[in-house]
Design an enzyme around this catalytic site. Structure first.
Site, mmCIF file in Angstrom:
data_model
loop_
_atom_site.group_PDB
_atom_site.id
_atom_site.type_symbol
_atom_site.label_atom_id
_atom_site.label_comp_id
_atom_site.label_asym_id
_atom_site.label_seq_id
_atom_site.Cartn_x
_atom_site.Cartn_y
_atom_site.Cartn_z
ATOM 1 N N GLU A 30 0.834 -1.202 0.000
ATOM 2 C CA GLU A 30 0.000 0.000 0.000
ATOM 3 C C GLU A 30 0.868 1.251 0.000
ATOM 4 O O GLU A 30 1.820 1.366 0.779
ATOM 5 C CB GLU A 30 -0.908 0.000 1.231
ATOM 6 C CG GLU A 30 -1.803 1.241 1.339
ATOM 7 C CD GLU A 30 -2.775 1.135 2.484
ATOM 8 O OE1 GLU A 30 -3.621 0.210 2.452
ATOM 9 O OE2 GLU A 30 -2.675 1.942 3.437
ATOM 10 N N ALA A 64 -7.808 12.101 3.442
ATOM 11 C CA ALA A 64 -9.010 12.396 4.228
ATOM 12 C C ALA A 64 -9.815 13.506 3.565
ATOM 13 O O ALA A 64 -9.272 14.514 3.120
ATOM 14 C CB ALA A 64 -8.615 12.814 5.641
ATOM 15 N N GLY A 121 -14.498 6.701 4.693
ATOM 16 C CA GLY A 121 -13.471 7.713 4.883
ATOM 17 C C GLY A 121 -13.661 8.531 6.137
ATOM 18 O O GLY A 121 -14.728 8.539 6.754
ATOM 19 N N HIS A 165 -14.535 -0.471 14.233
ATOM 20 C CA HIS A 165 -14.405 0.897 13.750
ATOM 21 C C HIS A 165 -14.616 1.860 14.919
ATOM 22 O O HIS A 165 -15.477 1.612 15.780
ATOM 23 C CB HIS A 165 -15.435 1.169 12.647
ATOM 24 C CG HIS A 165 -15.218 2.446 11.921
ATOM 25 N ND1 HIS A 165 -15.560 3.670 12.452
ATOM 26 C CD2 HIS A 165 -14.676 2.705 10.698
ATOM 27 C CE1 HIS A 165 -15.249 4.632 11.597
ATOM 28 N NE2 HIS A 165 -14.709 4.077 10.536
ATOM 29 N N LYS A 181 -21.676 -4.709 4.155
ATOM 30 C CA LYS A 181 -20.832 -4.249 3.042
ATOM 31 C C LYS A 181 -20.540 -5.399 2.081
ATOM 32 O O LYS A 181 -20.537 -5.220 0.859
ATOM 33 C CB LYS A 181 -19.530 -3.659 3.571
ATOM 34 C CG LYS A 181 -19.679 -2.355 4.318
ATOM 35 C CD LYS A 181 -18.343 -1.672 4.602
ATOM 36 C CE LYS A 181 -17.524 -2.387 5.631
ATOM 37 N NZ LYS A 181 -16.321 -1.626 6.035
#
Length: 305
Positions: A30, A64, A121, A165, A181
């Site tokens: 990544e 962000a 996000g 989360h 999801k």
């Protein structure tokens, strides 16, 4: 470096969802979009140094609040057209209308990119701040998954959270959101970074218990400096494990010892995860290649023994 769209659409790329479900673990890296000329040079140096390792794919994150939208798309396009690597673009819903999201998706499709990681996000400025929906945007990650899937032949991944989360009230609710999801069309997931294998294994077990078999790739970032620990807490929203923090604290005054311990810890965790049958390992590089290559090499040596 922004690139113009090709006049002839390139062929569609392999599906990461299918690669992950194939035999054998995947290995992927990544990167994040650079904000300066020096950062751009560092990014492409890392990409070129890691390319010979033949990763299964690489991913490009999204700033962000969509702050790096154009750079994310440009880097993904360039990886797709100028390297041998299979790129996946991150896409977030923050501060974007549905029309803007469709425009980004269209640019990716025009470059032949068919792999997207769809995440809601974080708000710009304060990742833990109040999440405000764009008046013409989408509310949940599952809505973004549906939008991408409805826009063409895309393989869509989502984020998962070993600790839950930060905005989920509890583990059970977080698991339910994740399953939703997947049922919206996500083919795979990548975890937020974590530092103990058991955290991933508990996540995998509770998702399986909920009747969901979506493959989940562990996200791994070696600790190379003491400040990496603080940054990991900021990025993941989860506390660094006390047991490991104590180990690093004992060598905090010796930068080389900190780095050595970080490489060893990441390698040991990855070996256990691979022994437990994970579908792959996703390395968070922070646009640096050295630590990732060292962990990679230790894993290869271990596999050959």
């Amino acid at each position: 470096m922004a690139l113009g769209l090709p006049s002839v659409l390139p062929p569609s790329q392999p599906s990461i969802g299918e690669l992950i479900r194939a035999a054998g673990p995947t290995f992927s890296f990544e990167f994040f979009p650079p904000k300066t000329a020096d950062g751009e040079r560092q990014l492409w140096r890392a990409i070129r140094e890691l390319e010979p390792l033949l990763p299964s794919f690489v991913s490009i994150t999204y700033g962000a609040g969509g702050t790096t939208r154009d750079t994310t798309v440009a880097v993904t396009e360039r990886v797709a057209t100028e390297t041998t690597l299979l790129p996946m673009a991150h896409l977030t819903a923050v501060n974007h209308s549905v029309a803007e999201l469709r425009n980004v998706i269209g640019r990716l499709a025009a470059a032949g990119v068919r792999n997207v990681l769809a995440v809601r996000g974080d708000p710009p400025g304060d990742p833990n701040g109040e999440w405000v929906r764009h008046p013409d945007g989408v509310l949940y990650a599952e809505d973004l998954v549906r939008l991408v899937r409805d826009s063409g032949d895309f393989s869509v991944g989502v984020a998962s959270f070993p600790y839950k989360h930060p905005r989920s009230p509890d583990i059970e609710t977080d698991t339910r959101y994740f399953v939703q999801k997947c049922r919206a069309g996500a083919e795979f997931a990548i975890t937020q970074m974590f530092f103990e294998a058991d955290d991933y294994l508990r996540l995998r077990d509770r998702v399986a218990a909920a009747g969901c078999d979506t493959p989940i790739l562990p996200g791994v970032m070696p600790v190379t400096q003491m400040r990496t620990i603080e940054r990991s807490e900021q990025l993941s929203g989860a506390p660094f494990p006390r047991r490991l923090a104590d180990r690093f604290a004992r060598v905090a005054d010796d930068p080389e010892a900190v780095r050595k311990l970080g490489i060893e810890q990441a390698s040991e965790m990855c070996r256990r995860l691979l022994d437990e049958g994970v579908p792959g390992i996703h390395f968070i590089t922070l646009n640096r290649s050295t630590a990732t290559r060292e962990v990679w090499q230790l894993l290869r040596v271990g596999a050959a023994v």
